[in-house]
Write a protein that holds these residues in place. Structure first.
Motif, PDB file in Angstrom:
ATOM      1  N   ASN A  57     -88.702  33.154  55.452  1.00  0.00           N
ATOM      2  CA  ASN A  57     -89.391  33.031  56.742  1.00  0.00           C
ATOM      3  C   ASN A  57     -88.549  32.245  57.744  1.00  0.00           C
ATOM      4  N   GLN A  58     -87.254  32.231  57.501  1.00  0.00           N
ATOM      5  CA  GLN A  58     -86.334  31.556  58.424  1.00  0.00           C
ATOM      6  C   GLN A  58     -85.703  32.582  59.369  1.00  0.00           C
ATOM      7  N   TYR A  59     -84.925  32.100  60.322  1.00  0.00           N
ATOM      8  CA  TYR A  59     -84.295  32.999  61.287  1.00  0.00           C
ATOM      9  C   TYR A  59     -83.587  34.151  60.581  1.00  0.00           C
ATOM     10  N   PRO A  60     -83.958  35.380  60.908  1.00  0.00           N
ATOM     11  CA  PRO A  60     -83.156  36.507  60.413  1.00  0.00           C
ATOM     12  C   PRO A  60     -81.931  36.694  61.307  1.00  0.00           C
ATOM     13  N   PRO A  61     -81.010  37.602  60.947  1.00  0.00           N
ATOM     14  CA  PRO A  61     -79.846  37.830  61.812  1.00  0.00           C
ATOM     15  C   PRO A  61     -80.272  38.228  63.228  1.00  0.00           C
ATOM     16  N   MET A  62     -79.472  37.850  64.191  1.00  0.00           N
ATOM     17  CA  MET A  62     -79.833  38.013  65.606  1.00  0.00           C
ATOM     18  C   MET A  62     -80.124  39.468  65.978  1.00  0.00           C
ATOM     19  N   LEU A  63     -79.385  40.405  65.427  1.00  0.00           N
ATOM     20  CA  LEU A  63     -79.591  41.812  65.802  1.00  0.00           C
ATOM     21  C   LEU A  63     -80.648  42.510  64.945  1.00  0.00           C
ATOM     22  N   GLY A  64     -81.191  41.792  63.968  1.00  0.00           N
ATOM     23  CA  GLY A  64     -82.219  42.390  63.119  1.00  0.00           C
ATOM     24  C   GLY A  64     -81.819  42.322  61.659  1.00  0.00           C
ATOM     25  N   VAL A  65     -82.835  42.427  60.762  1.00  0.00           N
ATOM     26  CA  VAL A  65     -82.493  42.401  59.332  1.00  0.00           C
ATOM     27  C   VAL A  65     -81.763  43.711  59.005  1.00  0.00           C
ATOM     28  N   PRO A  66     -80.786  43.665  58.095  1.00  0.00           N
ATOM     29  CA  PRO A  66     -80.027  44.882  57.790  1.00  0.00           C
ATOM     30  C   PRO A  66     -80.925  46.062  57.408  1.00  0.00           C
ATOM     31  N   GLU A  67     -82.016  45.791  56.658  1.00  0.00           N
ATOM     32  CA  GLU A  67     -82.897  46.893  56.246  1.00  0.00           C
ATOM     33  C   GLU A  67     -83.433  47.658  57.455  1.00  0.00           C
ATOM     34  N   LEU A  68     -83.864  46.928  58.499  1.00  0.00           N
ATOM     35  CA  LEU A  68     -84.439  47.624  59.659  1.00  0.00           C
ATOM     36  C   LEU A  68     -83.350  48.269  60.511  1.00  0.00           C
ATOM     37  N   ARG A  69     -82.221  47.643  60.605  1.00  0.00           N
ATOM     38  CA  ARG A  69     -81.144  48.269  61.386  1.00  0.00           C
ATOM     39  C   ARG A  69     -80.692  49.570  60.696  1.00  0.00           C
ATOM     40  N   GLN A  70     -80.610  49.531  59.367  1.00  0.00           N
ATOM     41  CA  GLN A  70     -80.240  50.755  58.647  1.00  0.00           C
ATOM     42  C   GLN A  70     -81.317  51.826  58.795  1.00  0.00           C
ATOM     43  N   ALA A  71     -82.580  51.387  58.674  1.00  0.00           N
ATOM     44  CA  ALA A  71     -83.683  52.360  58.784  1.00  0.00           C
ATOM     45  C   ALA A  71     -83.737  52.965  60.188  1.00  0.00           C
ATOM     46  N   THR A  72     -83.436  52.157  61.205  1.00  0.00           N
ATOM     47  CA  THR A  72     -83.414  52.667  62.589  1.00  0.00           C
ATOM     48  C   THR A  72     -82.335  53.724  62.735  1.00  0.00           C
ATOM     49  N   ALA A  73     -81.150  53.421  62.223  1.00  0.00           N
ATOM     50  CA  ALA A  73     -80.057  54.402  62.303  1.00  0.00           C
ATOM     51  C   ALA A  73     -80.432  55.664  61.524  1.00  0.00           C
ATOM     52  N   ASP A  74     -80.965  55.491  60.313  1.00  0.00           N
ATOM     53  CA  ASP A  74     -81.318  56.660  59.490  1.00  0.00           C
ATOM     54  C   ASP A  74     -82.368  57.523  60.185  1.00  0.00           C
ATOM     55  N   HIS A  75     -83.386  56.866  60.766  1.00  0.00           N
ATOM     56  CA  HIS A  75     -84.467  57.584  61.442  1.00  0.00           C
ATOM     57  C   HIS A  75     -83.893  58.412  62.602  1.00  0.00           C
ATOM     58  N   LYS A 240     -95.240  43.929  67.904  1.00  0.00           N
ATOM     59  CA  LYS A 240     -94.121  43.756  68.831  1.00  0.00           C
ATOM     60  C   LYS A 240     -92.767  43.778  68.106  1.00  0.00           C
ATOM     61  N   VAL A 241     -92.546  44.857  67.387  1.00  0.00           N
ATOM     62  CA  VAL A 241     -91.220  45.074  66.801  1.00  0.00           C
ATOM     63  C   VAL A 241     -90.624  46.312  67.474  1.00  0.00           C
ATOM     64  N   GLY A 242     -89.550  46.105  68.217  1.00  0.00           N
ATOM     65  CA  GLY A 242     -88.864  47.210  68.874  1.00  0.00           C
ATOM     66  C   GLY A 242     -87.543  47.461  68.192  1.00  0.00           C
ATOM     67  N   TYR A 243     -87.068  48.705  68.290  1.00  0.00           N
ATOM     68  CA  TYR A 243     -85.757  49.009  67.692  1.00  0.00           C
ATOM     69  C   TYR A 243     -85.050  50.006  68.606  1.00  0.00           C
ATOM     70  N   SER A 244     -83.794  49.686  68.916  1.00  0.00           N
ATOM     71  CA  SER A 244     -83.040  50.474  69.886  1.00  0.00           C
ATOM     72  C   SER A 244     -81.741  50.959  69.278  1.00  0.00           C
ATOM     73  N   VAL A 245     -81.264  52.081  69.812  1.00  0.00           N
ATOM     74  CA  VAL A 245     -79.932  52.557  69.445  1.00  0.00           C
ATOM     75  C   VAL A 245     -79.158  52.854  70.723  1.00  0.00           C
ATOM     76  N   GLY A 246     -77.852  52.733  70.627  1.00  0.00           N
ATOM     77  CA  GLY A 246     -77.008  53.027  71.790  1.00  0.00           C
ATOM     78  C   GLY A 246     -75.558  52.818  71.417  1.00  0.00           C
TER      79      GLY A 246
END
Ligand code: PMP
Ligand code: GLN
Length: 386
Positions: A57-75, A240-246
């Protein structure tokens, strides 16, 4: 006392908050602010609960946890074949709102022009103006909401740096066509501009129409930040969880603002959204199908009562013209009257415009349980018909 920042001080409280407060005060059924009245999938909430009690429950990485960043890319890669690299081309934010804010703050310099299409979702204009950007507004007009190509082109100039595009569009419920997107893409190339693509309703498109991300068009891969949100995709607007790609340089620009705005987002919610985004395509299809049935239920009922109901191609929202009911005052008066006298809250459409000339439409939200939609229709029937 010294004055506050005049750009933001010049805006009132958002219409969603105003109408929801009035609904609570008068115990009205709230078809104003866009949020579901049931919570999203139990399995996703279970993942969030488990991650909260067992995970960090501590600060996750600034750009997001790897699991969600990977899932965003996969999606994005699975659905739209965008070839997103999760390590350089994704960013997690506090809702879509923060991604839009961070992108605007990261891209816009004072004096830059940005093209936006009215009716406008509420946060775009204040964020742009606070960043020192100059808005160039173009309207789509009811009932068809077709993009006026000539006016759109006139809004572009050598100073245009950005277009904010919302498809499916709140509140017009328009889904931009391939032809319209091709025209937009040609202007972005011609004027060397970027696009922030607010696609939070990407899975809420009806009648067999298809959502096409602008980013999938030729030449657009490098010019777009494509923003989505767990609020709409998993029916949990409070998360309020947003996920962006670019492209990596655009994500880097947005991240420069994100690190100073919120820095991170709750890690347990991120893990649960990662789990959700990996669901089978059938989950996302069913979300749209269920919502389409709700649209039809509310549209039918409102039409029977005497509203003129405009077409809804996507989103949570129906636009109605209330003049056939004999109500000739403006939309704010109508929505106040509806909330206090009929017991049903709606949102006045003029809130989405800068000019004061559009004033006889009310927006109704249909992402509610069928019994709530029926109860709202019954209240409206008692008020207007009996
Ligand atoms: N964009 C549009 C078009 C919306 O309707 C909303 C409202 N839900 C948002 C952005 C904000 O999304 P979030 O709650 O994820 O910040
Ligand atoms: N997007 C929601 C709507 O259009 C409201 C979000 C909010 O209240 N900020 O109703």
């Amino acid at each position: 006392m010294k004055s506050h920042n005049p750009v933001l001080a010049g805006y009132g409280t958002t219409i969603f908050t105003v109408m929801s407060a009035l609904a609570v005060e008068h115990e009205a059924i709230n078809l104003g602010q866009g949020y579901p009245d049931t919570d999203g999938p139990t399995d996703i909430r279970r993942v969030a609960a488990d991650a909260l009690s067992e995970g960090s429950n501590q600060y996750p990485p600034m750009l997001g946890v790897p699991e969600l960043r990977q899932a965003t890319a996969d999606h994005n890669n699975r659905l739209y074949d965008l070839g997103i690299d999760w390590q350089t081309e994704t960013m997690v934010s506090c809702g879509a709102t923060e991604a839009i804010a961070a992108s605007i703050f990261g891209i816009i310099e004072p004096g830059d022009e940005a093209v936006m299409i009215e009716p406008l979702y509420d946060c775009y204009l204040p964020l742009l103006e606070r960043a020192g950007g100059i808005p160039k507004l173009v309207r789509v007009e009811p009932p068809g909401w077709d993009l006026p190509y000539d006016k759109l082109e006139q809004a572009f100039s050598a100073k245009t740096k950005l277009l904010v595009l919302n498809t499916p569009m709140n509140p017009a419920a328009k889904v931009f066509t391939l032809q319209e997107l091709e025209f937009i893409a040609s202007l972005l190339e011609k004027y060397d501009a970027y696009a922030i693509c607010d696609e939070v309703y990407e899975h809420l498109v009806y009648d067999g129409q298809q959502h096409i991300p602008l980013m999938t068009l030729p030449g657009m891969r490098e010019r777009c930040v494509r923003v989505s949100s767990a609020g709409k995709t998993f029916s949990m607007t409070g998360w309020k969880v947003g996920y962006s790609v670019g492209a990596s340089d655009l994500i880097t620009a947005a991240a420069k603002a994100h690190q100073f705005l919120t820095f991170t987002t709750a890690p347990n919610l991120q893990k649960a959204v990662a789990y959700g985004l990996a669901k089978e395509n059938s989950y996302f299809r069913k979300l749209g199908q269920d919502m389409q049935a709700k649209r039809d239920r509310l549209a039918r009922g409102l039409a029977e009562i005497g509203f003129e109901v405009l077409n809804t191609e996507g989103t949570y929202f129906l636009t109605t013209d209330f003049r056939p009911l004999g109500f000739l005052d403006d939309d704010m008066q109508f929505c106040q009257h509806l909330t206090t006298e009929a017991g049903v809250a709606a949102v006045p459409f003029s809130a989405f415009y800068q000019g004061a000339d559009v004033k006889h439409y009310a927006r109704f939200c249909f992402c509610k349980r069928d019994e709530m939609l029926d109860a709202a229709l019954e209240k409206l029937r008692i008020h207007f018909v009996r």
